[in-house]
Structure formats: structure tokens, C-alpha cells
Design a protein around this motif. Structure first.
Motif, short mmCIF file in Angstrom:
data_model
loop_
_atom_site.label_atom_id
_atom_site.label_comp_id
_atom_site.label_asym_id
_atom_site.label_seq_id
_atom_site.Cartn_x
_atom_site.Cartn_y
_atom_site.Cartn_z
N ALA A 77 -7.91 4.20 -6.56
CA ALA A 77 -8.57 3.76 -5.33
C ALA A 77 -8.58 2.24 -5.24
O ALA A 77 -8.30 1.67 -4.18
N VAL A 78 -8.87 1.59 -6.35
CA VAL A 78 -8.89 0.12 -6.36
C VAL A 78 -7.49 -0.43 -6.10
O VAL A 78 -7.32 -1.39 -5.33
N LEU A 79 -6.48 0.16 -6.73
CA LEU A 79 -5.10 -0.29 -6.50
C LEU A 79 -4.71 -0.18 -5.02
O LEU A 79 -4.09 -1.08 -4.47
N ILE A 80 -5.09 0.92 -4.40
CA ILE A 80 -4.80 1.10 -2.98
C ILE A 80 -5.56 0.06 -2.17
O ILE A 80 -5.00 -0.58 -1.26
N GLY A 81 -6.83 -0.14 -2.49
CA GLY A 81 -7.64 -1.13 -1.76
C GLY A 81 -7.09 -2.54 -1.90
O GLY A 81 -6.99 -3.28 -0.92
N VAL A 82 -6.73 -2.91 -3.13
CA VAL A 82 -6.18 -4.25 -3.37
C VAL A 82 -4.86 -4.41 -2.64
O VAL A 82 -4.59 -5.46 -2.03
N SER A 83 -4.02 -3.39 -2.67
CA SER A 83 -2.73 -3.49 -1.98
C SER A 83 -2.93 -3.59 -0.47
O SER A 83 -2.18 -4.29 0.21
N ASN A 84 -3.95 -2.93 0.05
CA ASN A 84 -4.28 -3.06 1.48
C ASN A 84 -4.69 -4.49 1.82
O ASN A 84 -4.27 -5.04 2.83
N ARG A 85 -5.52 -5.07 0.96
CA ARG A 85 -5.94 -6.46 1.18
C ARG A 85 -4.74 -7.40 1.10
O ARG A 85 -4.60 -8.33 1.89
N TRP A 86 -3.87 -7.16 0.12
CA TRP A 86 -2.66 -7.96 -0.05
C TRP A 86 -1.80 -7.88 1.22
O TRP A 86 -1.32 -8.90 1.72
N ASN A 103 1.06 19.54 -4.97
CA ASN A 103 0.90 19.54 -3.51
C ASN A 103 0.32 18.20 -3.03
O ASN A 103 0.83 17.59 -2.09
N THR A 104 -0.73 17.74 -3.69
CA THR A 104 -1.33 16.46 -3.32
C THR A 104 -0.34 15.32 -3.50
O THR A 104 -0.24 14.43 -2.65
N GLY A 105 0.41 15.35 -4.59
CA GLY A 105 1.42 14.32 -4.82
C GLY A 105 2.47 14.29 -3.74
O GLY A 105 2.88 13.22 -3.27
N ILE A 106 2.90 15.47 -3.30
CA ILE A 106 3.88 15.54 -2.21
C ILE A 106 3.30 14.94 -0.94
O ILE A 106 3.97 14.18 -0.23
N VAL A 107 2.04 15.26 -0.65
CA VAL A 107 1.39 14.70 0.54
C VAL A 107 1.33 13.17 0.45
O VAL A 107 1.61 12.47 1.42
N TYR A 108 1.00 12.64 -0.72
CA TYR A 108 0.96 11.18 -0.91
C TYR A 108 2.34 10.57 -0.65
O TYR A 108 2.47 9.57 0.05
N LYS A 111 4.88 6.64 6.71
CA LYS A 111 4.00 5.56 7.18
C LYS A 111 2.86 6.09 8.06
O LYS A 111 2.57 5.54 9.11
N TRP A 112 2.21 7.16 7.59
CA TRP A 112 1.11 7.74 8.34
C TRP A 112 -0.02 6.74 8.49
O TRP A 112 -0.53 6.20 7.51
N SER A 113 -0.40 6.50 9.71
CA SER A 113 -1.46 5.54 10.00
C SER A 113 -2.78 5.98 9.37
O SER A 113 -3.21 7.12 9.55
N GLY A 114 -3.38 5.10 8.61
CA GLY A 114 -4.68 5.38 8.00
C GLY A 114 -4.62 6.21 6.74
O GLY A 114 -5.66 6.43 6.10
N ALA A 167 0.83 -1.21 0.00
CA ALA A 167 0.00 0.00 0.00
C ALA A 167 0.86 1.26 0.00
O ALA A 167 0.56 2.23 -0.70
N ARG A 168 1.95 1.23 0.75
CA ARG A 168 2.86 2.38 0.77
C ARG A 168 3.44 2.63 -0.62
O ARG A 168 3.54 3.76 -1.06
N TRP A 169 3.84 1.56 -1.31
CA TRP A 169 4.42 1.71 -2.64
C TRP A 169 3.39 2.24 -3.63
O TRP A 169 3.70 3.10 -4.46
N ILE A 170 2.17 1.74 -3.56
CA ILE A 170 1.11 2.21 -4.48
C ILE A 170 0.82 3.69 -4.23
O ILE A 170 0.76 4.50 -5.17
N VAL A 171 0.62 4.06 -2.97
CA VAL A 171 0.33 5.46 -2.64
C VAL A 171 1.50 6.35 -3.07
O VAL A 171 1.30 7.43 -3.65
N GLY A 172 2.72 5.92 -2.79
CA GLY A 172 3.89 6.71 -3.18
C GLY A 172 3.99 6.86 -4.70
O GLY A 172 4.30 7.95 -5.21
#
Length: 137
Positions: free
Chosen positions: A119-128, A64-69, A76-79, A8-13
Motif C-alpha cells: 500500500a505504501v509503495l503504491i501511495g508513494v508511486s502515486n505521489r511521485w 485471480n487478484t494478481g491477474i486483476v492487478y 490503465k483503469w482510472s482509480g 504507480a502502474r509498474w508498482i501495481v503490475g
């Protein structure tokens, strides 16, 4: 995000890095950004037309949004991954609504799909990550 959310961290990044790249593209090439968004040429402008300025400021917002991601993934911000997934789903819904209502070009349907795919990629990576964490616990 907790330390067990590796994928999930890699996908979000990665999504954050893409947002930074696309934002930079829009800052330096607002005409190209307009074409990608499905708008007609902005070459001819009338007095009071702030289309270019609006495209540049939205591109800066994407940076700005990309930097936040990226920072959220690295720190490793929780949630954060769940927040990003929900935000992308809502953004995609808004973009689709604008396109279907005729208030935005049909190219916004592609932008909505992009947001939902993220969103789906993040969700799938979370499940993984959850599956791998429970399998190794």
C-alpha cells in the motif's frame, strides 16, 4: 489509471505478478504455503480436514487478484491504483487483527506488513507520478 501514472502502474503490475507467483506456489505446493503462513505441518490429516483444499482455493484467489492487478495496470483503469492501495491497507489491518487476537499464527503479522508495504509503495508511486506530472505541466 490515467496515462500519467507511470510508476504507480509498474508498482501495481509488479505486485500483481508477485501475487500470481505466490498463488501458483500455493496451488502446486500447499504444504510449503502452509509453512510460509506460519501453520504447522498439514501432512497428517483427519477425516473432514480440508486444509489443503482451503490453501489451494486461497492460492487460486491470489492468482485471480494478481491477474486483476496486472490487467488494471496494463489497461490503465482510472482509480485502480487508489483502490488497490486501500484494499491492501484493509487486508493488512485484518491480518494484524487476526494475529493479535490469537485467531491466526504470528506469521500473519509479516503478511500484514507485506500488505502495508504494498500500500505504501503504491501511495508513494502515486505521489511521485503526481509530482512529475505537475513538474512537467
Amino acid at each position: 489509471m490515467s496515462t500519467h501514472r507511470f510508476a504507480a502502474r509498474w508498482i501495481v503490475g509488479a505486485l500483481g505478478a508477485l501475487a500470481i507467483a505466490m498463488g501458483a506456489f500455493g496451488v502446486f505446493n500447499p504444504e510449503g504455503q502452509a509453512r510460509l503462513m506460519g501453520f504447522s505441518s498439514i501432512g497428517v490429516r483427519t477425516s473432514g480436514d480440508h486444509t489443503i483444499e482451503l490453501l489451494v482455493i486461497t492460492s487460486l484467489a491470489a492468482i485471480n487478484t494478481g491477474i486483476v492487478y496486472v490487467v488494471g495496470a496494463v489497461k490503465k483503469w482510472s482509480g485502480f491504483d487508489v483502490w488497490a492501495m486501500i484494499a491492501r491497507f484493509l487486508m493488512g489491518s485484518g491480518l494484524l487483527a487476526l494475529a493479535l487476537s490469537g485467531l491466526a499464527p504470528q506469521a500473519f503479522i509479516g503478511a500484514a506488513a507485506w500488505e502495508w508495504i504494498g500500500a505504501v509503495l503504491i501511495g508513494v508511486s502515486n505521489r511521485w507520478d503526481s509530482f512529475n506530472r505537475s513538474a512537467h505541466a
